[in-house]
Write an enzyme that holds these catalytic residues in place. Structure first.
Site, short mmCIF file in Angstrom:
data_model
loop_
_atom_site.label_atom_id
_atom_site.label_comp_id
_atom_site.label_asym_id
_atom_site.label_seq_id
_atom_site.Cartn_x
_atom_site.Cartn_y
_atom_site.Cartn_z
N TRP A 79 19.76 -36.46 -16.44
CA TRP A 79 18.67 -35.74 -15.81
C TRP A 79 17.47 -36.24 -16.51
CZ3 TRP A 79 19.55 -32.15 -12.38
CH2 TRP A 79 20.54 -31.62 -12.15
N SER A 89 17.82 -38.71 10.94
CA SER A 89 17.50 -39.09 12.36
C SER A 89 18.71 -39.87 12.81
CB SER A 89 16.35 -40.33 12.20
OG SER A 89 16.88 -41.52 11.20
N ASP A 105 22.65 -38.53 -3.81
CA ASP A 105 22.69 -37.66 -5.08
C ASP A 105 23.79 -36.35 -4.49
OD1 ASP A 105 21.08 -39.08 -6.34
OD2 ASP A 105 19.30 -38.06 -5.69
N GLU A 153 12.05 -31.77 -1.46
CA GLU A 153 12.75 -32.08 -2.49
C GLU A 153 13.52 -33.54 -1.91
OE1 GLU A 153 14.69 -30.04 -5.77
OE2 GLU A 153 14.46 -28.26 -4.25
N GLU A 212 0.78 -1.00 0.11
CA GLU A 212 0.02 0.17 -0.17
C GLU A 212 0.72 1.37 -0.17
OE1 GLU A 212 -2.35 -3.29 2.48
OE2 GLU A 212 -0.10 -2.70 2.10
N ARG A 245 12.13 -23.10 -5.11
CA ARG A 245 13.11 -22.91 -4.09
C ARG A 245 13.10 -21.35 -3.56
NH1 ARG A 245 18.44 -26.49 -6.21
NH2 ARG A 245 17.39 -28.27 -6.28
#
Length: 379
Positions: free
Chosen positions: A174, A238, A204, A308, A56, A188
């Protein structure tokens, strides 16, 4: 021009303004404002970085003296309280606008109708909600956090035409083309945090950051890119197996590791690298409890988070009913029956199948983007 048609036309412009703020406004809502006088736009604005002017105020500054008597179109109810900046409702009153057309109300307890009430008390006409569904969608993360104290969860996945994500060996680069990968960087950048699992890190070794060249390919202006902050990178680990050599630790921005390991001595090597660690409750599988993860991120003012991850963590979020939205990029490839599945989601009967609502399908380069929402009890 019919009144309703006019309101939709100018609110659509306000939503366009809001979209510009989605990359820089977090954790504030990304709001757009358009000032209209005699059916002509005289000022536009969108929420700036935290501590900067809101939509505003930006529109009022752009309009100058023409703000007096103008109609203000705002995608979200103007704030009516003092925070890092003065109330936007007060700015509109002082500017002398004749009316406010708003998209949706703000459930933030600090606002919650106060902004609208203040404008009405000042004898300014208040009209709305207008295009409420679209305006809520533009700030779905912020609205979700205000209502539940937890962020809105988007799960991004990439698959082949036969629903596979990687070869049996784990090879996956890919599946999709450069245009789809650029869009992932945009997702992201729009998110407060990006969540991945230790399995994806060990397999990866991704960076999980936002790169300027990818955002340029996605159509983001270079001036905006300079203002974008890296999202918080969250690793669910974990058993605390994250190696200090991981690429995710070598990038600009913050990394948060959530673990079930309470031994502080095992934390030290990562702490020495500037990593923050939080000990979380474990679920019945001994893994980090996902609901606790979202509670912690909500407390950190994360509005929207992007998951992801591999089939295991993606399936766990979905099975727990914590995924709000799926973004699936489908490549025109067949990886075969031995390749890895999209979700680790063991189901035995059709009655257990997860229903989704397809919200949109669009072509991205040579790939297809599917937007879908899992059907949830609160949908």
């Amino acid at each position: 021009m019919a009144i309703q048609s006019m309101h939709h036309e100018f609110m659509t412009l306000a939503l366009k303004q809001a979209s510009f703020g989605q990359l820089i406004a977090r954790p504030n809502p990304a709001v757009g404002c358009v000032l209209v006088k005699n059916n002509q736009v005289v000022g536009t604005g969108y929420t700036q970085q935290v501590g900067g002017p809101h939509a505003e105020v930006m529109a009022i500054q752009a309009a100058g003296d023409l703000a007096k008597g103008a109609i203000a179109y705002v995608t979200l109810e103007p704030c009516g309280h003092y925070g890092r900046t003065p109330p936007c409702s007060l700015a509109l009153i002082e500017a002398g606008v004749s009316a406010l057309v708003y998209g949706c109300q703000d459930p933030n307890p600090l606002v919650a109708g106060q902004g609208l009430s203040q404008l009405r008390t000042a004898k300014i006409e208040v009209i709305g909600p207008i295009m409420e569904t679209e305006c809520k969608r533009s700030n779905r993360g912020f609205l979700q956090r205000m209502k539940t104290n937890k962020p809105y969860v988007i799960n991004k996945l990439a698959m082949s035409l036969d629903g596979r994500t990687a070869m049996e060996s784990g090879e996956s680069q890919w599946i999709t083309g450069p245009e789809a990968r650029a869009q992932v960087h945009l997702l992201r950048a729009q998110s407060c945090a990006v969540i991945t699992g230790i399995g994806s890190i060990l397999r990866d070794n991704p960076s999980m950051n936002v790169r300027a060249d990818e955002l340029i390919l996605a159509g983001v202006a270079e001036a905006t890119i300079e203002l974008i902050k890296q999202p918080l990178r969250v690793v669910l680990d974990s058993q605390l197996r994250l190696p200090t050599s991981a690429k995710i630790l070598q990038q600009l921005g913050s990394v948060l590791v959530m673990t079930c390991v309470a031994d502080l001595q095992r934390h030290q090597a990562l702490i020495d690298m500037g990593v923050e660690l939080v000990v979380c409750a474990a679920d019945d599988q001994g893994k980090v409890d996902l609901s606790s993860v979202l509670t912690i991120l909500g407390q950190r003012q994360c509005n929207q988070v992007l998951v992801e991850a591999g089939a295991g963590l993606s399936g766990a979020f979905l099975k727990a009913g914590l995924t709000h939205h799926l973004v699936v990029y489908m490549a025109p490839k067949l990886l075969g029956s031995q390749a890895k599945a999209l979700f680790n989601l063991p189901l035995d009967t059709m009655a257990q199948a997860v229903d989704v609502d397809i919200k949109g399908i669009s072509q991205v380069g040579n790939d297809w983007r599917i937007d879908a929402t899992p059907k949830r009890p609160d949908n």
